[in-house]
Motif scaffolding. Structure first.
Motif, short mmCIF file in Angstrom:
data_model
loop_
_atom_site.label_atom_id
_atom_site.label_comp_id
_atom_site.label_asym_id
_atom_site.label_seq_id
_atom_site.Cartn_x
_atom_site.Cartn_y
_atom_site.Cartn_z
N PHE A 198 0.83 -1.20 0.00
CA PHE A 198 0.00 0.00 0.00
C PHE A 198 0.87 1.25 0.00
N TYR A 199 1.90 1.28 0.86
CA TYR A 199 2.76 2.44 0.95
C TYR A 199 3.61 2.61 -0.31
N ARG A 200 4.02 1.51 -0.91
CA ARG A 200 4.76 1.59 -2.18
C ARG A 200 3.86 2.15 -3.28
N VAL B 75 13.81 -0.40 3.45
CA VAL B 75 13.33 -1.09 4.65
C VAL B 75 12.34 -0.16 5.36
N PHE B 76 11.14 -0.67 5.65
CA PHE B 76 10.11 0.09 6.36
C PHE B 76 10.27 -0.16 7.85
N TYR B 77 10.47 0.93 8.62
CA TYR B 77 10.59 0.81 10.08
C TYR B 77 9.28 1.10 10.79
N ALA C 263 -1.18 9.00 4.74
CA ALA C 263 -0.32 7.83 4.89
C ALA C 263 1.12 8.30 4.96
N GLY C 264 1.88 7.70 5.87
CA GLY C 264 3.29 8.03 6.01
C GLY C 264 4.07 6.82 6.49
N ALA C 265 5.36 6.85 6.21
CA ALA C 265 6.21 5.73 6.63
C ALA C 265 7.61 6.25 6.90
N VAL C 266 8.28 5.61 7.84
CA VAL C 266 9.69 5.87 8.10
C VAL C 266 10.45 4.74 7.42
N ILE C 267 11.33 5.12 6.48
CA ILE C 267 12.05 4.11 5.70
C ILE C 267 13.55 4.33 5.81
N GLU C 268 14.30 3.28 5.53
CA GLU C 268 15.75 3.38 5.46
C GLU C 268 16.17 3.04 4.04
N VAL C 269 16.98 3.92 3.46
CA VAL C 269 17.49 3.68 2.11
C VAL C 269 19.02 3.77 2.16
N GLN D 26 6.01 15.31 11.01
CA GLN D 26 5.07 14.21 11.17
C GLN D 26 5.58 13.29 12.26
N ARG D 27 4.74 12.88 13.15
CA ARG D 27 5.12 11.97 14.23
C ARG D 27 4.37 10.66 14.01
#
Length: 134
Positions: free
Chosen positions: A61-63, A79-81, A96-102, A127-128
């Motif tokens: 969904f987030y992608r 990677v989605f944290y 919709a929001g996500a914390v990701i690592e690239v 955004q929290r």
């Protein structure tokens, strides 16, 4: 208010009815009919998963939201944290929001592609959504 009662009735009545049908089929004296209890039980499982995924969306969904907003897909190595989304309101609006690592190279590529996309504006609001520096 009447619509709310109808929705609540359906949300309660459908699972109870499916469980009741499953139990009646399981207790059947005919051997062939007995295994049909798997059909309403499978339907109940499917409906439960759909309801769960509606409130807690999967990574796809987030992608898809990223692709719809930016016009290009996220890398497979992302990677989605933490993920967070609101359920759509009656206008269809949601957040919709996500914390990701690239990786550093993917970050440079993402920044370059976002800067080249003239339709995209950077959101500078705070955004929290689960991972914060505090």
């Amino acid at each position: 208010m009447a619509i709310l009662w109808v929705v609540l009735l359906v949300l309660i009545a459908v699972p109870v009815l499916l469980v009741f049908i499953s139990v009646k089929l399981w207790r059947s004296s005919r051997a062939g009919i007995r295994w049909l209890f798997l059909l309403p039980l499978g339907l109940l499982t499917y409906l439960s998963l759909e309801a769960y995924w509606a409130f807690y969306p999967r990574e796809e969904f987030y992608r898809a939201v990223w692709f719809r907003q930016t016009g290009f897909p996220l890398s497979d190595e992302v990677v989605f944290y933490s993920k967070c989304a609101t359920y759509p309101d009656h206008h269809g609006d949601y957040w919709a929001g996500a914390v990701i690592e690239v990786s550093p190279t993917d970050l440079i590529d993402l920044e370059r592609r976002l800067l080249l996309n003239s339709d995209f504006t950077i959101d500078t609001s705070i955004q929290r959504i689960g991972v914060t520096p505090e």
